[in-house]
Design a protein around this motif. Sequence first.
Motif, PDB file in Angstrom:
ATOM      1  N   SER A 212      -4.864  10.311  -3.858  1.00 16.20           N
ATOM      2  CA  SER A 212      -5.526   8.955  -3.061  1.00 16.20           C
ATOM      3  C   SER A 212      -4.811   9.001  -1.666  1.00 16.20           C
ATOM      4  CB  SER A 212      -4.935   7.928  -3.857  1.00 16.20           C
ATOM      5  OG  SER A 212      -5.489   7.565  -4.929  1.00 16.20           O
ATOM      6  N   LEU A 213      -6.008   8.242  -0.966  1.00 17.69           N
ATOM      7  CA  LEU A 213      -5.512   7.881   0.522  1.00 17.69           C
ATOM      8  C   LEU A 213      -5.712   6.521   0.576  1.00 17.69           C
ATOM      9  CD1 LEU A 213      -5.280   8.176   3.512  1.00 17.69           C
ATOM     10  CD2 LEU A 213      -7.724   8.695   3.599  1.00 17.69           C
ATOM     11  N   VAL A 214      -4.661   5.996   1.173  1.00 16.04           N
ATOM     12  CA  VAL A 214      -4.423   4.424   1.212  1.00 16.04           C
ATOM     13  C   VAL A 214      -4.246   4.388   2.998  1.00 16.04           C
ATOM     14  CG1 VAL A 214      -3.290   2.439   1.185  1.00 16.04           C
ATOM     15  CG2 VAL A 214      -4.017   3.709  -0.779  1.00 16.04           C
ATOM     16  N   VAL A 215      -5.306   3.414   3.609  1.00 12.77           N
ATOM     17  CA  VAL A 215      -5.274   3.330   5.030  1.00 12.77           C
ATOM     18  C   VAL A 215      -4.886   1.799   5.380  1.00 12.77           C
ATOM     19  CG1 VAL A 215      -6.474   3.396   7.367  1.00 12.77           C
ATOM     20  CG2 VAL A 215      -6.809   5.035   5.395  1.00 12.77           C
ATOM     21  N   HIS A 216      -3.712   1.580   5.902  1.00 15.33           N
ATOM     22  CA  HIS A 216      -3.562  -0.065   6.459  1.00 15.33           C
ATOM     23  C   HIS A 216      -3.928  -0.176   7.822  1.00 15.33           C
ATOM     24  CE1 HIS A 216      -0.824  -3.522   5.811  1.00 15.33           C
ATOM     25  NE2 HIS A 216      -0.300  -3.389   7.233  1.00 15.33           N
TER      26      HIS A 216
END
Length: 268
Positions: A173-177
Amino acid sequence: MTPSTAASSRTTGVDLDAVPDAFDGVASTYDLMVALNPGYHAHLRASADVLVAALPRDLDRPVRVADLGCGSGASTAALEAALRDAGLDYELLGVDGSAGMLAQARRKPWRGAVRFLQGNAETLTPASLAPGAPSGAPVEGYDGVFAAYLFRNVDARDRLLAQVRDLLVPGGSLVVHEYSVEESRSGRVKWDVVCWGVVVPLGLLTAPRSSIYRYLWRSVVDFDGAERFRSRMVAAGLEQVRSRTFGGWQKDVLHTFHGRRPRAAGTA
């Protein structure tokens, strides 16, 4: 350099190639600045929780997480806290282009297998992240990648998303904030008011010779809208792409984006 980044350079005196050096100049006071934002750390933790919730629980090794654009370590700390609260064994790598910010990160107390690497996020590969890994070289990739406040500082966003996809193991998974106000008039107004009424004046007090906080304002104004960035993620080969915004004044200003690398054919 694109027209938008050229405009940012003219407005703020900082272009994208100079961003790491500009952060070097404010590294010693950066943590003070973010501490003045009462929701800063809580919001990072909320996005870190999204990533940790998506990590596998059935591995025979620690989960591997990379924090790209880790800065002075605030996002790394949010990830470590989320990983520990989830009861996961982990190997956590923070990567940033600014030597000054990494020096601040390394000074913080870390409780587990946390290391830092200076590097350009746009040129990273699993092999390039391997040296010094706590349990050997993770050349097969990462279970999760976190990127807080990184993508608006990158001109070649599609290329970076494709490279991040390649950093992930299948199913990772990639999570971008990230801040994004292009699609919301109220979000843009709130961003302008907060930046020019609070952030830039405080920046002048804590780092009077730096233009980085004026650059911060402009970089968000120039960044993709949430729908556009989700489309970039899909085009880069990520699936199950979604995003959510935060509440309070950050509604339609700050967002969490999440996507997965597809699993290999024939896997569950």
